[in-house]
Design an enzyme around this catalytic site. Structure first.
Site, PDB file in Angstrom:
ATOM      1  N   HIS A  28       0.832  -1.206   0.000  1.00  0.00           N
ATOM      2  CA  HIS A  28       0.000   0.000   0.000  1.00  0.00           C
ATOM      3  C   HIS A  28       0.864   1.252   0.000  1.00  0.00           C
ATOM      4  O   HIS A  28       1.519   1.565   0.991  1.00  0.00           O
ATOM      5  CB  HIS A  28      -0.882  -0.033   1.251  1.00  0.00           C
ATOM      6  CG  HIS A  28      -1.845   1.105   1.366  1.00  0.00           C
ATOM      7  ND1 HIS A  28      -1.845   1.975   2.432  1.00  0.00           N
ATOM      8  CD2 HIS A  28      -2.851   1.499   0.547  1.00  0.00           C
ATOM      9  CE1 HIS A  28      -2.814   2.853   2.272  1.00  0.00           C
ATOM     10  NE2 HIS A  28      -3.432   2.599   1.136  1.00  0.00           N
ATOM     11  N   HIS A  32      -1.370  10.750  -2.793  1.00  0.00           N
ATOM     12  CA  HIS A  32      -2.700  10.436  -2.279  1.00  0.00           C
ATOM     13  C   HIS A  32      -3.558  11.683  -2.088  1.00  0.00           C
ATOM     14  O   HIS A  32      -4.662  11.792  -2.610  1.00  0.00           O
ATOM     15  CB  HIS A  32      -2.596   9.681  -0.951  1.00  0.00           C
ATOM     16  CG  HIS A  32      -3.937   9.367  -0.352  1.00  0.00           C
ATOM     17  ND1 HIS A  32      -4.592  10.237   0.502  1.00  0.00           N
ATOM     18  CD2 HIS A  32      -4.743   8.293  -0.481  1.00  0.00           C
ATOM     19  CE1 HIS A  32      -5.750   9.714   0.870  1.00  0.00           C
ATOM     20  NE2 HIS A  32      -5.867   8.534   0.281  1.00  0.00           N
TER      21      HIS A  32
END
Length: 264
Positions: free
Chosen positions: A11, A53
């Protein structure tokens, strides 16, 4: 316990111990044996896909600006790594790091890293929405994957999003790419079914598995593949394995892989 051995997906790289989305985090994930790399992508003002992100740069680059408002050359001047270990420069015993490993990472550079790696590695690429560029993000993504010959059925990449509209865009542009609909809550899958296609993968968060196991069981029994985020605890790995999850997205790819392999 079931017998499923889920794929270990890093991740944002090996992000528990490295600054997320940096080349350093992904190199560490590969060194730890990650079988796939997950990233979020946003579009810069001059049309480059970068692995970031948040829509703004405050958390990871200490700058009050939006990714979408900056050109790549400006982003390349920023430090995307030091926020993770703010006192590292005071540690005389800390190893000297290549500054390139802490710069903004373009998706092209990440794809090159995967292409040139010594073993097969897959990619799970999330397009972030809402964005001022709407469908241009998906168009640029498919164009870039096509540059690598990865826009077809044999692609090592899959595309993920919380937006079913984004996934339908990708399906029109590249009909054979695998698609993952990300789920924040228990009603998301039912809500998207009228707009989804039968081969879409369900991507629930680990909290949905914990709180709504019956729902996840029904989704799995219907023949739908499951990719779950973000799985860091051994108890959650066990839960995923028992429910037939195909991929676990984790901040800790090394420990997660060792735990899974120890029980094979």
């Amino acid at each position: 316990m079931g017998v499923t051995r889920p794929q270990v997906v890093a991740h944002r790289g090996s992000s528990a111990t490295n600054a997320e989305h940096t080349l350093g985090a992904y190199v560490a994930a590969l060194d730890e044996g990650a079988e796939a790399l997950e990233c979020d992508v946003r579009l810069t003002a001059d049309g480059h896909l970068v692995c970031v992100h948040d829509r703004d740069l405050k958390r990871t680059a200490q700058k009050r600006a939006l990714v979408s408002s900056m050109e790549l050359s400006d982003l390349e001047q920023l430090d995307f790594a030091s926020w993770k270990h703010p006192w590292a420069e005071l540690d005389d015993e800390a190893p000297e790091l290549d500054p390139e490993l802490g710069k903004v990472l373009t998706l092209r550079r990440l794809l090159e890293t995967v292409r040139d790696y010594e073993r097969l590695v897959e990619l799970a690429i999330e397009t972030k929405h809402p964005t001022r560029y709407a469908g241009l993000v998906e168009r640029r993504l498919v164009e870039l994957l096509d540059d690598f010959g990865w826009a077809g059925a044999d692609s090592p990449a899959r595309v993920m999003s919380f937006s079913w509209i984004a996934l339908r865009r990708v399906r029109r542009l590249a009909p054979d790419l695998r698609l993952v609909f990300l789920m924040d809550g228990p009603t998301d899958w039912a809500r998207v079914r009228p707009f989804a296609e039968p081969d879409w993968i369900a991507g629930p968060g680990i909290k949905v598995l914990r709180k709504h196991p019956d729902l996840i069981t029904r989704i799995r029994e219907a023949g739908t593949e499951l990719h779950v985020w973000t799985v860091n605890k051994e108890s959650d790995i066990d839960l995923c394995r028992s429910m037939g999850v195909s991929a676990v997205i984790t901040d800790r790819p090394g420990p997660t892989k060792r735990y899974l392999d120890a029980d094979v």
